[in-house]
Design a protein around this motif. Structure first.
Motif, PDB file in Angstrom:
ATOM      1  N   PRO A 172     -21.682   5.321   3.745  1.00 32.75           N
ATOM      2  CA  PRO A 172     -20.727   4.993   2.703  1.00 32.75           C
ATOM      3  C   PRO A 172     -21.768   4.210   1.630  1.00 32.75           C
ATOM      4  CG  PRO A 172     -19.322   4.669   4.608  1.00 32.75           C
ATOM      5  CD  PRO A 172     -20.843   4.866   5.022  1.00 32.75           C
ATOM      6  N   GLN A 173     -21.394   4.339   0.412  1.00 33.79           N
ATOM      7  CA  GLN A 173     -22.214   3.625  -0.810  1.00 33.79           C
ATOM      8  C   GLN A 173     -21.847   1.973  -0.661  1.00 33.79           C
ATOM      9  OE1 GLN A 173     -24.190   5.308  -2.407  1.00 33.79           O
ATOM     10  NE2 GLN A 173     -24.610   3.908  -4.226  1.00 33.79           N
ATOM     11  N   ARG A 174     -20.570   1.844  -0.206  1.00 25.82           N
ATOM     12  CA  ARG A 174     -20.274   0.287  -0.102  1.00 25.82           C
ATOM     13  C   ARG A 174     -21.134  -0.200   1.039  1.00 25.82           C
ATOM     14  NH1 ARG A 174     -17.525  -0.036   4.374  1.00 25.82           N
ATOM     15  NH2 ARG A 174     -16.284   1.841   5.048  1.00 25.82           N
ATOM     16  N   VAL A 175     -21.489   0.356   2.022  1.00 27.35           N
ATOM     17  CA  VAL A 175     -22.309  -0.180   3.146  1.00 27.35           C
ATOM     18  C   VAL A 175     -23.625  -0.365   2.538  1.00 27.35           C
ATOM     19  CG1 VAL A 175     -23.085   0.313   5.378  1.00 27.35           C
ATOM     20  CG2 VAL A 175     -20.693   0.745   4.933  1.00 27.35           C
ATOM     21  N   LEU A 176     -24.246   0.802   1.982  1.00 24.13           N
ATOM     22  CA  LEU A 176     -25.592   0.851   1.348  1.00 24.13           C
ATOM     23  C   LEU A 176     -25.656  -0.444   0.300  1.00 24.13           C
ATOM     24  CD1 LEU A 176     -26.199   4.530   0.753  1.00 24.13           C
ATOM     25  CD2 LEU A 176     -26.908   3.076   2.683  1.00 24.13           C
ATOM     26  N   GLN A 177     -24.703  -0.667  -0.590  1.00 25.87           N
ATOM     27  CA  GLN A 177     -24.875  -1.762  -1.375  1.00 25.87           C
ATOM     28  C   GLN A 177     -24.595  -3.221  -0.778  1.00 25.87           C
ATOM     29  OE1 GLN A 177     -21.359  -0.754  -3.867  1.00 25.87           O
ATOM     30  NE2 GLN A 177     -22.549   0.569  -5.268  1.00 25.87           N
TER      31      GLN A 177
ATOM     32  N   CYS B 244     -26.072  -3.553   2.252  1.00 21.65           N
ATOM     33  CA  CYS B 244     -27.051  -3.883   3.200  1.00 21.65           C
ATOM     34  C   CYS B 244     -28.496  -3.676   2.625  1.00 21.65           C
ATOM     35  CB  CYS B 244     -27.046  -2.654   4.363  1.00 21.65           C
ATOM     36  SG  CYS B 244     -25.622  -2.975   5.318  1.00 21.65           S
ATOM     37  N   HIS B 245     -28.399  -3.249   1.217  1.00 24.70           N
ATOM     38  CA  HIS B 245     -29.655  -3.329   0.252  1.00 24.70           C
ATOM     39  C   HIS B 245     -29.565  -3.867  -0.862  1.00 24.70           C
ATOM     40  CE1 HIS B 245     -31.340   0.292   2.857  1.00 24.70           C
ATOM     41  NE2 HIS B 245     -30.239   0.367   3.193  1.00 24.70           N
ATOM     42  N   SER B 246     -30.872  -4.660  -0.992  1.00 23.27           N
ATOM     43  CA  SER B 246     -30.751  -5.152  -2.495  1.00 23.27           C
ATOM     44  C   SER B 246     -30.868  -4.424  -3.684  1.00 23.27           C
ATOM     45  CB  SER B 246     -31.933  -6.127  -2.518  1.00 23.27           C
ATOM     46  OG  SER B 246     -33.044  -5.579  -2.077  1.00 23.27           O
ATOM     47  N   GLU B 247     -31.641  -3.336  -3.313  1.00 22.31           N
ATOM     48  CA  GLU B 247     -31.661  -1.980  -4.322  1.00 22.31           C
ATOM     49  C   GLU B 247     -31.257  -0.946  -3.684  1.00 22.31           C
ATOM     50  OE1 GLU B 247     -35.217  -2.086  -6.511  1.00 22.31           O
ATOM     51  OE2 GLU B 247     -35.043  -4.133  -7.033  1.00 22.31           O
ATOM     52  N   VAL B 248     -30.051  -0.145  -3.987  1.00 21.58           N
ATOM     53  CA  VAL B 248     -29.512   1.152  -3.253  1.00 21.58           C
ATOM     54  C   VAL B 248     -30.023   2.481  -4.242  1.00 21.58           C
ATOM     55  CG1 VAL B 248     -27.816   2.093  -2.460  1.00 21.58           C
ATOM     56  CG2 VAL B 248     -27.692  -0.191  -2.295  1.00 21.58           C
ATOM     57  N   PRO B 249     -30.570   3.331  -3.657  1.00 26.80           N
ATOM     58  CA  PRO B 249     -30.931   4.399  -4.466  1.00 26.80           C
ATOM     59  C   PRO B 249     -29.705   5.234  -4.883  1.00 26.80           C
ATOM     60  CG  PRO B 249     -31.680   5.068  -2.074  1.00 26.80           C
ATOM     61  CD  PRO B 249     -31.272   3.209  -2.183  1.00 26.80           C
ATOM     62  N   GLN B 250     -29.478   5.631  -5.994  1.00 23.98           N
ATOM     63  CA  GLN B 250     -28.442   6.385  -6.458  1.00 23.98           C
ATOM     64  C   GLN B 250     -28.627   7.877  -5.989  1.00 23.98           C
ATOM     65  OE1 GLN B 250     -25.885   4.789  -7.943  1.00 23.98           O
ATOM     66  NE2 GLN B 250     -27.035   2.950  -7.454  1.00 23.98           N
TER      67      GLN B 250
ATOM     68  N   ASN C   5     -25.856 -10.252  20.279  1.00 21.22           N
ATOM     69  CA  ASN C   5     -24.623 -10.659  19.635  1.00 21.22           C
ATOM     70  C   ASN C   5     -24.413 -10.310  18.023  1.00 21.22           C
ATOM     71  OD1 ASN C   5     -23.888 -11.871  22.169  1.00 21.22           O
ATOM     72  ND2 ASN C   5     -25.139 -13.562  21.766  1.00 21.22           N
ATOM     73  N   ARG C   6     -25.532 -10.112  17.656  1.00 23.71           N
ATOM     74  CA  ARG C   6     -25.526  -9.563  16.248  1.00 23.71           C
ATOM     75  C   ARG C   6     -24.649  -8.547  15.733  1.00 23.71           C
ATOM     76  NH1 ARG C   6     -31.116 -10.344  13.196  1.00 23.71           N
ATOM     77  NH2 ARG C   6     -29.481 -10.714  11.430  1.00 23.71           N
ATOM     78  N   GLU C   7     -23.641  -8.668  14.877  1.00 22.62           N
ATOM     79  CA  GLU C   7     -22.780  -7.916  14.663  1.00 22.62           C
ATOM     80  C   GLU C   7     -22.438  -7.665  13.105  1.00 22.62           C
ATOM     81  OE1 GLU C   7     -19.232  -8.770  16.515  1.00 22.62           O
ATOM     82  OE2 GLU C   7     -19.834  -7.877  18.532  1.00 22.62           O
ATOM     83  N   GLY C   8     -21.980  -6.633  12.455  1.00 18.77           N
ATOM     84  CA  GLY C   8     -21.690  -6.202  11.090  1.00 18.77           C
ATOM     85  C   GLY C   8     -21.864  -5.055  10.517  1.00 18.77           C
ATOM     86  N   ALA C   9     -21.746  -4.959   9.114  1.00 21.93           N
ATOM     87  CA  ALA C   9     -21.795  -3.657   8.921  1.00 21.93           C
ATOM     88  C   ALA C   9     -23.434  -3.292   8.550  1.00 21.93           C
ATOM     89  CB  ALA C   9     -21.311  -3.671   7.362  1.00 21.93           C
TER      90      ALA C   9
END
Length: 244
Positions: A228-233, A235-241, A49-53
């Motif tokens: 997409p970068q917005r999804v990575l941002q 879902c991650h506390s620190e996103v590799p650039q 039932n877990r959903e989301g980005a």
């Protein structure tokens, strides 16, 4: 004219018994066949039932279903293991076609075809099943990204290496033609001096912890480079650039 065998004669008893057996077999076939029909049209296992980005589906054969450390390996992604042990691509297609998810995952990670080639399917047939999977995905979930992992070069199926290479080449080509598909090459990560390395269980087919660790490295890189970068941002506390 000879009379028909009566119910109390040996022949009559034998015929009656045969008739009962035939009826019982017909009933069993109907029930078992109907149950198999129902099972074949069930959604893939591992539904949640877990959903989301941040939800990823891991769809495929036993290499997926046996990935016991998946959720820890892919944190902070919400990794849902929807693999089927011993499955062929056709079986996976049948099950996902009946999936009842209300919302698409952020991406689908796909590994299958290994069994198909080993069971005698041709490369062309296996590629056709991959295309069918992508068509079902598009019908159900639109442009949801699919990360197709290359077939692994295992010791047990080393004699299928040529077929696997040809399948992998076509899978890479398909990914190059579709914006919703990314090809993840793990072949070189599992070879040592041109042969399968010590990345497999004793059966020479399924990955051990080090094998999955190498998969994780390749897959994380592919996710970071293609989602997409917005999804990575999110879902991650620190996103590799990218490009860093």
């Amino acid at each position: 004219m000879p009379s028909s065998p009566g119910p109390s004669t040996p022949l009559g008893i034998a015929l009656a018994t045969l008739g009962k057996c035939a009826l019982a077999l017909a009933v069993f076939t109907a029930i078992f066949g109907g149950w198999q029909w129902v099972l074949a049209r069930q959604p893939l296992p591992g539904a949640s039932n877990r959903e989301g980005a941040c939800v990823l589906w891991f769809v495929g054969s036993s290499t997926m279903s046996r990935w016991s450390s998946l959720q820890d390996d892919l944190k902070p992604w919400i990794a849902q293991n929807r693999g089927m042990g011993g499955a062929t691509m056709a079986e996976i297609n049948l099950h996902i076609a009946h999936d009842q998810a209300k919302r698409a995952p952020q991406a689908i990670v796909y590994y299958a075809g290994d069994n198909d080639l080993a069971f005698g399917r041709s490369v062309d047939e296996t590629v056709a099943d991959l295309r069918e999977f992508l068509a079902i995905k598009a019908r159900l979930f639109g442009q949801t990204p699919v990360f197709v992992i290359s077939l692994k070069p295992s010791p047990t199926r080393w004699d299928r290496r040529d077929q696997q290479d040809r399948y992998n080449l076509v899978a890479r080509t398909i990914a190059g033609q579709r914006p919703d598909v990314t090809y993840v090459d793990i072949v070189s990560l599992l070879l040592l001096n041109g042969r399968p390395g010590p990345f497999y269980n004793e059966d020479g087919l399924h990955l051990n912890d080090e094998g999955y660790r190498r998969w994780t490295i390749a897959l994380r890189r592919a996710l970071d480079e293609n989602l997409p970068q917005r999804v990575l941002q999110r879902c991650h506390s620190e996103v590799p650039q990218r490009g860093a």
